[in-house]
Each structure stands twice: as C-alpha cells, then as structure tokens.
Design an enzyme around this catalytic site. Structure first.
Site, mmCIF file in Angstrom:
data_model
loop_
_atom_site.group_PDB
_atom_site.id
_atom_site.type_symbol
_atom_site.label_atom_id
_atom_site.label_comp_id
_atom_site.label_asym_id
_atom_site.label_seq_id
_atom_site.Cartn_x
_atom_site.Cartn_y
_atom_site.Cartn_z
ATOM 1 N N THR A 1 30.415 -17.453 -69.413
ATOM 2 C CA THR A 1 30.177 -16.420 -70.424
ATOM 3 C C THR A 1 30.469 -15.033 -69.872
ATOM 4 O O THR A 1 30.125 -14.030 -70.474
ATOM 5 C CB THR A 1 28.707 -16.479 -70.906
ATOM 6 O OG1 THR A 1 27.847 -16.408 -69.770
ATOM 7 C CG2 THR A 1 28.430 -17.748 -71.676
ATOM 8 N N TYR B 1 27.938 -44.961 -61.879
ATOM 9 C CA TYR B 1 28.914 -44.068 -62.513
ATOM 10 C C TYR B 1 29.888 -44.872 -63.382
ATOM 11 O O TYR B 1 30.138 -44.535 -64.547
ATOM 12 C CB TYR B 1 29.670 -43.296 -61.437
ATOM 13 C CG TYR B 1 30.580 -42.214 -61.962
ATOM 14 C CD1 TYR B 1 30.075 -40.973 -62.341
ATOM 15 C CD2 TYR B 1 31.952 -42.421 -62.084
ATOM 16 C CE1 TYR B 1 30.905 -39.968 -62.825
ATOM 17 C CE2 TYR B 1 32.795 -41.432 -62.562
ATOM 18 C CZ TYR B 1 32.260 -40.208 -62.927
ATOM 19 O OH TYR B 1 33.098 -39.228 -63.411
HETATM 20 N N1 NAD Z 1 35.975 -34.210 -61.403
HETATM 21 C C1 NAD Z 1 36.445 -35.458 -61.490
HETATM 22 O O1 NAD Z 1 37.101 -35.982 -60.572
HETATM 23 C C2 NAD Z 1 36.181 -36.274 -62.729
HETATM 24 C C3 NAD Z 1 36.908 -37.470 -62.867
HETATM 25 C C4 NAD Z 1 36.666 -38.251 -63.991
HETATM 26 C C5 NAD Z 1 35.742 -37.862 -64.927
HETATM 27 N N2 NAD Z 1 35.057 -36.697 -64.764
HETATM 28 C C6 NAD Z 1 34.055 -36.369 -65.792
HETATM 29 O O2 NAD Z 1 34.321 -35.099 -66.360
HETATM 30 C C7 NAD Z 1 33.088 -34.489 -66.759
HETATM 31 C C8 NAD Z 1 32.999 -33.108 -66.140
HETATM 32 O O3 NAD Z 1 33.009 -33.252 -64.718
HETATM 33 P P1 NAD Z 1 33.300 -32.014 -63.735
HETATM 34 O O4 NAD Z 1 34.265 -32.487 -62.741
HETATM 35 O O5 NAD Z 1 33.570 -30.782 -64.533
HETATM 36 O O6 NAD Z 1 31.883 -31.918 -63.018
HETATM 37 P P2 NAD Z 1 31.060 -30.654 -62.504
HETATM 38 O O7 NAD Z 1 30.089 -31.176 -61.518
HETATM 39 O O8 NAD Z 1 31.983 -29.554 -62.089
HETATM 40 O O9 NAD Z 1 30.294 -30.188 -63.835
HETATM 41 C C9 NAD Z 1 29.275 -30.968 -64.410
HETATM 42 C C10 NAD Z 1 28.322 -30.039 -65.122
HETATM 43 O O10 NAD Z 1 27.267 -30.846 -65.677
HETATM 44 C C11 NAD Z 1 26.059 -30.107 -65.550
HETATM 45 N N3 NAD Z 1 24.906 -30.998 -65.587
HETATM 46 C C12 NAD Z 1 24.629 -32.014 -64.718
HETATM 47 N N4 NAD Z 1 23.471 -32.566 -65.052
HETATM 48 C C13 NAD Z 1 22.999 -31.915 -66.148
HETATM 49 C C14 NAD Z 1 21.836 -32.037 -66.956
HETATM 50 N N5 NAD Z 1 20.877 -32.938 -66.683
HETATM 51 N N6 NAD Z 1 21.685 -31.208 -68.016
HETATM 52 C C15 NAD Z 1 22.616 -30.257 -68.272
HETATM 53 N N7 NAD Z 1 23.734 -30.090 -67.540
HETATM 54 C C16 NAD Z 1 23.915 -30.912 -66.490
HETATM 55 C C17 NAD Z 1 26.196 -29.410 -64.195
HETATM 56 O O11 NAD Z 1 25.311 -28.306 -64.080
HETATM 57 C C18 NAD Z 1 27.662 -29.016 -64.181
HETATM 58 O O12 NAD Z 1 27.868 -27.718 -64.680
HETATM 59 C C19 NAD Z 1 31.977 -35.443 -66.301
HETATM 60 O O13 NAD Z 1 31.631 -36.289 -67.381
HETATM 61 C C20 NAD Z 1 32.655 -36.254 -65.217
HETATM 62 O O14 NAD Z 1 32.050 -37.516 -65.034
HETATM 63 C C21 NAD Z 1 35.261 -35.882 -63.692
#
Ligand code: NAD
Length: 263
Positions: free
Chosen positions: A49, A168
C-alpha cells in the site's frame, strides 16, 4: 510491473501480500482496479500500500476513491469467522466484488515420519481451509450477483510427489479439487473458478530453502526453461483468468512453471 491490462472499475480482493500476491496487487491497481488486500503481516501490507496517495494500509474502514486504489486489512486467515468478516469488510469498502485471488500460503519441509500434528494442522488451516472459508464467503457475494472471477494459487506440488512436502502437497491437491467443485457449482451463475500453479518462484516462501548449498542449481536443473520463476511470471496468468476474456474457462489448473511438470 506495468501491464497492458484494463481493470478500470474492477473491485478485487487479494488474500496474501507476499511475493506473488504483491506482484498481482500492483498489476491490478496499475490496470485500474480497486484492491483490498488481506494479510496478517503488517510489513507486507505496508509494502503493497506504499505507492501513491490513494493507497492505505490502515484497515480501519471508510470508502475508496477513484480506481487504482489499494487498501490493506490486517487479518489472520486461520479461522472461519476471520475469513467471513474480512470478506464482509472488503465488500463494504469496495461496494461489491468482481475478482478474488487467493495467494496466501506457507510451507514446512520435512519427511512424513517427522511431521507433527501442529505442522499438518497449521498448513491445512492456512493453505486449504482459508481457501474454503474465503471462497465460500466470496461465492455468497458473486453467485447472487451473477458474475465473478476466482483464482487460487495452487502449485506444481499439487501434482508431483516432492519429498518432504506432504502437508503442502496435500493442501495444493485439495485446493485443486475445491476449485473444481466450486467451478462446477457456480458456472451457471457466471462465476468462474480457476487455479494458477507456479513452479519454484523466488519469494520469501522459498528464500531460505534456495539458499541451502547446491539447492538453487539442483532446482534450476529441473526446469526446462532453465531458471526459477519470478513473481511477475504469475501476473499474466492470474490477470488473464481474472479478466472478462476468460469467461468460458473454468475449473482449470494453469501451470506457470517453465515446463517443470513436463519432466
Ligand atoms: N513461491 C513459490 O515458489 C510458490 C510455488 C508454488 C505455489 N506458490 C503459492 O503461491 C502463493 C503465494 O506464495 P508466495 O511465494 O507469494 O509466498 P510468500 O511467503 O511471499 O507470501 C505469503 C503471504 O501469506 C501471508 N500469510 C501466511 N499465513 C497467513 C495467515 N495465517 N493469515 C494471513 N496471511 C498469511 C504471509 O504474511 C505472506 O505475506 C501461496 O499459495 C504459495 O503456496 C508459491
């Protein structure tokens, strides 16, 4: 990241302001959407933001102004009530809802035999149950309204059997099936539900793991495109499935993985 998308007047809710979520939020706002962001991390909310006078991490109510605004709501999404209330607040701020993106998630890598209940339950709550609770509340707005786009962030782990990924992988396979049933139930009402499945992408979720000796090179070697994903690689797929042009696509998992699931 600047895009050529036009989401002027679109009211979007994004759960998760991390690496992938923040790239999607920036693109939606740059394309003219009003966005409400849910995350429990005040620092992540402040980051998404931060730009421009119309962005507000306060989360204390009030109405939005012109298009392209981003408003953060600080919320822990591990309870049904919190998810329901967050959607109610977001719809109140936005005056309706057109797009929902579920980009919240966490991981904990260890063998099945060394995985305690606490880890299983925490990953199920964050990765899968929040998707059900938020999706149900969003559907309660979109289905009666007769339109909507829902996009879940799944993973290649929802398809492949990566070792040390049991909770996961189970939650991502669960998201895929949750998404398909929602898609079938809501298709008659103009609401599409899809998933984007990234391969390994450089965010906080993977940073420590990729820093382990030799890990980055071995992960890159598994990707035919020869590199890991970047958050901006997911923007086009998510915005496409959120767009009017994707009206006849529902119940699909779109792999954005540089070919990782081909090998
Ligand atoms: N980064 C990768 O390699 C990857 C690969 C496949 C899928 N994904 C999926 O993409 C999505 C985003 O992942 P990312 O890489 O941006 O991860 P990230 O860790 O950068 O961001 C995840 C966000 O979720 C928030 N979060 C976690 N627990 C929470 C809760 N209890 N309540 C509210 N917020 C919460 C965290 O504060 C964080 O901002 C996820 O679903 C992840 O599983 C990521």
């Amino acid at each position: 990241m600047k895009t050529t998308w036009n989401f002027t007047g679109t009211r979007a809710l994004v759960a998760g302001a991390g690496g992938i979520g923040s790239a999607v939020i920036d693109a939606l706002a740059d394309a003219g959407a009003d966005v409400v962001v849910l995350d429990r991390d005040a620092g992540q909310l402040a980051e998404v933001t931060r730009t421009g006078g119309t962005r507000d991490a306060g989360g204390t109510g009030g109405s939005l102004g012109a298009g392209g605004t981003v408003r953060g709501l600080s919320v822990d999404l591990t309870s049904a009530d919190a998810c329901h209330d967050a959607v109610t607040d977001a719809v109140g701020f936005l005056g309706g809802l057109d797009v929902f993106v579920h980009a919240v998630g966490t991981n904990d890598r260890r063998p099945v035999l060394e995985t305690p209940d606490e880890v299983w339950e925490r990953l199920v709550a964050i990765n899968l149950s929040s998707g059900f609770w938020l999706g149900r509340a969003v559907g309660n707005v979109m289905v009666p309204g007769g339109h909507g786009r829902v996009v879940y962030l799944s993973s290649v782990s929802g398809l492949l059997a990566h070792r040390d990924h049991a909770p996961y992988a189970a939650t991502k396979g669960g998201i895929n099936q949750l998404m398909r049933v929602m898609a079938r139930e809501w298709a008659p009402h103009g609401v599409t539900v899809n998933a984007v499945a990234p391969g390994y992408t450089e965010t906080d979720l993977t940073r420590a793991y990729l820093a382990e000796p030799g890990m980055r090179a071995s992960m890159e070697a598994l990707v035919p495109a020869g590199r890991l994903g970047r958050p901006e690689d997911l923007v086009g797929p998510v915005l496409f499935l959120s767009s009017a042009e994707a009206a006849f696509i529902t119940g699909q998992v779109l792999y954005a993985d540089g070919g990782r699931t081909l090998v």
